[in-house]
Design a protein around this motif. Sequence first.
Motif, PDB file in Angstrom:
ATOM      1  N   LYS A  56     -13.377  11.786 -63.397  1.00 41.55           N
ATOM      2  CA  LYS A  56     -14.380  12.397 -64.271  1.00 41.55           C
ATOM      3  C   LYS A  56     -15.694  12.654 -63.531  1.00 41.55           C
ATOM      4  CE  LYS A  56     -12.465  10.549 -68.580  1.00 41.55           C
ATOM      5  NZ  LYS A  56     -11.183  10.149 -67.951  1.00 41.55           N
ATOM      6  N   GLY A  57     -15.652  12.515 -62.220  1.00 33.40           N
ATOM      7  CA  GLY A  57     -16.854  12.722 -61.418  1.00 33.40           C
ATOM      8  C   GLY A  57     -17.024  14.183 -61.020  1.00 33.40           C
ATOM      9  N   THR A  58     -17.718  14.402 -59.898  1.00 32.43           N
ATOM     10  CA  THR A  58     -18.052  15.750 -59.432  1.00 32.43           C
ATOM     11  C   THR A  58     -17.250  16.081 -58.181  1.00 32.43           C
ATOM     12  OG1 THR A  58     -20.308  15.478 -60.262  1.00 32.43           O
ATOM     13  CG2 THR A  58     -19.933  17.258 -58.696  1.00 32.43           C
ATOM     14  N   LEU A  59     -16.617  17.249 -58.191  1.00 34.41           N
ATOM     15  CA  LEU A  59     -15.893  17.743 -57.021  1.00 34.41           C
ATOM     16  C   LEU A  59     -16.850  18.573 -56.178  1.00 34.41           C
ATOM     17  CD1 LEU A  59     -13.258  18.143 -55.420  1.00 34.41           C
ATOM     18  CD2 LEU A  59     -12.762  20.112 -56.910  1.00 34.41           C
ATOM     19  N   LEU A  60     -17.023  18.171 -54.920  1.00 30.16           N
ATOM     20  CA  LEU A  60     -17.932  18.853 -54.000  1.00 30.16           C
ATOM     21  C   LEU A  60     -17.151  19.432 -52.825  1.00 30.16           C
ATOM     22  CD1 LEU A  60     -20.773  16.150 -53.787  1.00 30.16           C
ATOM     23  CD2 LEU A  60     -20.776  18.218 -55.193  1.00 30.16           C
ATOM     24  N   PHE A  61     -17.743  20.445 -52.189  1.00 35.43           N
ATOM     25  CA  PHE A  61     -17.162  21.016 -50.981  1.00 35.43           C
ATOM     26  C   PHE A  61     -18.198  21.021 -49.867  1.00 35.43           C
ATOM     27  CE2 PHE A  61     -13.904  22.311 -53.826  1.00 35.43           C
ATOM     28  CZ  PHE A  61     -12.767  22.505 -53.040  1.00 35.43           C
ATOM     29  N   SER A  62     -17.742  20.729 -48.657  1.00 33.24           N
ATOM     30  CA  SER A  62     -18.616  20.862 -47.489  1.00 33.24           C
ATOM     31  C   SER A  62     -18.770  22.343 -47.154  1.00 33.24           C
ATOM     32  CB  SER A  62     -18.019  20.136 -46.288  1.00 33.24           C
ATOM     33  OG  SER A  62     -17.860  18.762 -46.545  1.00 33.24           O
ATOM     34  N   THR A  63     -19.901  22.696 -46.553  1.00 32.55           N
ATOM     35  CA  THR A  63     -20.145  24.076 -46.127  1.00 32.55           C
ATOM     36  C   THR A  63     -20.150  24.151 -44.604  1.00 32.55           C
ATOM     37  OG1 THR A  63     -22.556  23.953 -45.936  1.00 32.55           O
ATOM     38  CG2 THR A  63     -21.637  24.321 -48.141  1.00 32.55           C
ATOM     39  N   GLY A  64     -20.162  25.359 -44.096  1.00 33.65           N
ATOM     40  CA  GLY A  64     -20.185  25.549 -42.653  1.00 33.65           C
ATOM     41  C   GLY A  64     -21.468  25.099 -42.003  1.00 33.65           C
ATOM     42  N   LEU A  65     -22.501  24.821 -42.800  1.00 37.81           N
ATOM     43  CA  LEU A  65     -23.774  24.335 -42.270  1.00 37.81           C
ATOM     44  C   LEU A  65     -23.901  22.823 -42.430  1.00 37.81           C
ATOM     45  CD1 LEU A  65     -26.161  25.637 -40.856  1.00 37.81           C
ATOM     46  CD2 LEU A  65     -27.293  25.893 -43.069  1.00 37.81           C
ATOM     47  N   GLY A  66     -22.821  22.173 -42.905  1.00 31.09           N
ATOM     48  CA  GLY A  66     -22.849  20.726 -43.009  1.00 31.09           C
ATOM     49  C   GLY A  66     -23.432  20.201 -44.305  1.00 31.09           C
ATOM     50  N   ASP A  67     -23.731  21.080 -45.247  1.00 25.20           N
ATOM     51  CA  ASP A  67     -24.226  20.655 -46.553  1.00 25.20           C
ATOM     52  C   ASP A  67     -23.049  20.433 -47.495  1.00 25.20           C
ATOM     53  OD1 ASP A  67     -26.944  21.060 -45.740  1.00 25.20           O
ATOM     54  OD2 ASP A  67     -26.681  23.207 -46.087  1.00 25.20           O
ATOM     55  N   GLY A  70     -17.468  32.393 -48.553  1.00 26.27           N
ATOM     56  CA  GLY A  70     -17.765  32.415 -47.121  1.00 26.27           C
ATOM     57  C   GLY A  70     -18.504  31.184 -46.648  1.00 26.27           C
ATOM     58  N   SER A  71     -19.229  30.524 -47.552  1.00 29.15           N
ATOM     59  CA  SER A  71     -20.000  29.346 -47.157  1.00 29.15           C
ATOM     60  C   SER A  71     -19.105  28.172 -46.792  1.00 29.15           C
ATOM     61  CB  SER A  71     -20.950  28.935 -48.287  1.00 29.15           C
ATOM     62  OG  SER A  71     -20.210  28.491 -49.428  1.00 29.15           O
ATOM     63  N   VAL A  72     -17.852  28.175 -47.269  1.00 28.99           N
ATOM     64  CA  VAL A  72     -16.934  27.056 -47.023  1.00 28.99           C
ATOM     65  C   VAL A  72     -16.228  27.195 -45.675  1.00 28.99           C
ATOM     66  CG1 VAL A  72     -14.979  25.774 -48.008  1.00 28.99           C
ATOM     67  CG2 VAL A  72     -16.609  26.881 -49.512  1.00 28.99           C
ATOM     68  N   ILE A  73     -16.273  28.388 -45.079  1.00 30.09           N
ATOM     69  CA  ILE A  73     -15.604  28.607 -43.797  1.00 30.09           C
ATOM     70  C   ILE A  73     -16.229  27.697 -42.739  1.00 30.09           C
ATOM     71  CG2 ILE A  73     -15.201  30.285 -41.952  1.00 30.09           C
ATOM     72  CD1 ILE A  73     -15.116  32.457 -44.133  1.00 30.09           C
ATOM     73  N   GLY A  74     -15.395  26.952 -42.037  1.00 34.75           N
ATOM     74  CA  GLY A  74     -15.885  26.055 -40.984  1.00 34.75           C
ATOM     75  C   GLY A  74     -16.430  24.736 -41.486  1.00 34.75           C
ATOM     76  N   SER A  75     -16.115  24.363 -42.736  1.00 38.94           N
ATOM     77  CA  SER A  75     -16.735  23.169 -43.318  1.00 38.94           C
ATOM     78  C   SER A  75     -16.335  21.891 -42.596  1.00 38.94           C
ATOM     79  CB  SER A  75     -16.384  23.065 -44.804  1.00 38.94           C
ATOM     80  OG  SER A  75     -14.987  22.945 -45.008  1.00 38.94           O
ATOM     81  N   GLY A  76     -15.049  21.764 -42.218  1.00 39.16           N
ATOM     82  CA  GLY A  76     -14.617  20.544 -41.548  1.00 39.16           C
ATOM     83  C   GLY A  76     -15.278  20.358 -40.194  1.00 39.16           C
TER      84      GLY A  76
END
Length: 706
Positions: free
Chosen positions: A235-246, A258-264
Amino acid sequence: MFEIIIDTGGTFTDGVLIDEKQRIGVAKSETDPADPAKSILGCIERLAEERNLSLQELLRDTTTVTIGTTLPTNCILEEKGAKCCLIHTKGFRDIYELGRTIPKADIYNLKVQAPRVLIPRHLRFGVEERIQYDGQVVTPLNEKDVMEAVRKAKKNHVEVPVICFLHSYINPAHEERAAEMIKTEFPDAVVSSRILRRWIEYDRLSTASFAAYVKPLLTRFVQTLQRRLNEANFKGTLLFSTGLGDVTTAELSLENPGSVIGSGLATGALMGRFLAQLCGFENVITYDMGGTSLDIGVLQGQVIATTTESIIGDQKNAIESMDIISIGAGGGSIAWTDRLGVLRVGPASAGADPGPACYGKGGQLPTVTDADVALGYIPTDYFLGGTIRLDQSLAEKAINEKIAKPSGMDTIEAAYSIASLEEAVMGERVFLSVVEKGYDPREFVLVVGGGAGPVHAIAMAKRLGMKKVYIPKHSAVFSAFGGVVADYGYVLNRFLYRRDDEADVEQVKALYDSMEKEAVAIFGRQGIREKDMAVVRGAEMRYFGQLRDIDVTLPETRAGKPFTKGTLKELVASFHQRHQALYGWADPALPATMALLKLRAIGRRRPFKLAKRPLSSKNPSAALKRKRRVYFKELGGFVETPCYDGDRLRHGNVIASPAIIEEKKTTVVVPPGAKVTVDAYENYVVTFSTKPMKPQPKKKSGKRSK
């Protein structure tokens, strides 16, 4: 309460669990490329087992699940994205072909193949409209042309249209109107000015095309993952890393895929910076070697370089991201011989299925992992803590049949050649990544990550003449761990293109204020209040007449702090200082052009700290697990080598070479000439002896030919 961070790679899915007391749990599971959501749930289930909880019990008490994923990048590289069309300003159909797409590595080759584009010419539909460079409307939007473009798109079974008009970075009115008109038929249409507010048309189009191409796949992935998490009591929040490390919410990541490209890749660099600050390393190279690829980051002065020049496939992603170099060199990289009989390693990988031959899942091709098993580097009975048992005979069989026999070598000689060539390839790329920026790799500390990284990093660093290697205890989940120190973030741009001696302070202030207002609204959707925000103002600037911009940033400040004439002077002064640092000269008497204003908004998350451990003795004998035969060419072949249990090593222990440290998720190979000291955080500090090594008599045989 818990926080979970997941990084999905091409071979393994890594997980990190942090509780309220900041105790750490880690897990690895094999990636299922056909169902990455399943891999993520499987990894979380292993994290739950470590705490003696069920999946449902763990997720019930979890506040956030953060995902770093290679899914969008792989979608582009494998050409498995959506069918897109382009709605463009009439007469500008060929922006792709006219863009800056000549490969730098082959710039003088007249026979080079034309770069592949995501949207072919027959799916580009012109619309009569024109906005000029200052935002003034020259030709009104022809709405009949827009509807004709919709008709053609439907006829061609287009999934996602891209709307990209000239100069929409300064005035997006026509793009917004076109999107409003077609939203009934195409609610997921991508508007270029929402993706990127940059003034180079090709950059904006190419980046928007990437966003459109991956959007349906990413949407399905997010929806599937969210549903399965909810079914498991999350029931929490699903977040994604971005290509800038945020990090950003799933909803916002779908608005700009496009912001998710390169997140890892970005979170690995964050971990490198965190460890550099923790240990006082001024300059570090992050070296993250997984099953499929090697990711390299260069942090000079503890600063992570960023870029707007990322190339994926044949096109450009101009969204600002961390400047990370990736090559196809991992544990799963396949060894092969070319038509001249020369040994090669990679870039193709065996992945998780079938994986290396030693996995026993049907893989027939020899990989770096197979070579590591044959040489005794990786224990067959303790791979991933014993959860996967490796078959040494299958590894040796694959090496013998595919490499040794055709090359006239014995099996062990071929295995060593594979491992040594992989280290040479990686060393060359690390070396070039540093010297191309004007630095000396010997002045950097190598910070190691990835499951395969600690196996090869020390030997590779020794080749480069580096003085120190730092291997975190949890290096096997390096990128996932980096997500622990990531903050909420969002980057906004506004076009200006004014000389500093002509700039109107009020105009500049108004642009920064508009970006900050937009950032406050975006963060508000994520539950972050304005008083909890910080902002970093910056610009892309050049001397008048130059062709390239450089990034300039001001110190971080609180949201709402006024922009004044003094702030503008500080920004210009920072440009001169940065130019001096990069190129060795600067002239404040010359006018500076502010091409683009930038604002990065930051929402701080809970700070993370590694706990220090009490000092123990230098003697590591209490952690000695066993001895086994390991191949070191410097010592003449296989030697009985002490193997230490990583979980029993303590702060202050010193391990002489040669040695093996067996961690649950990775193996540290300590070759002759290196020494390992366990630091206060129970990470491994590797230094090298300056004394010349005494060669040992060559043993008669270490062969295991088949």
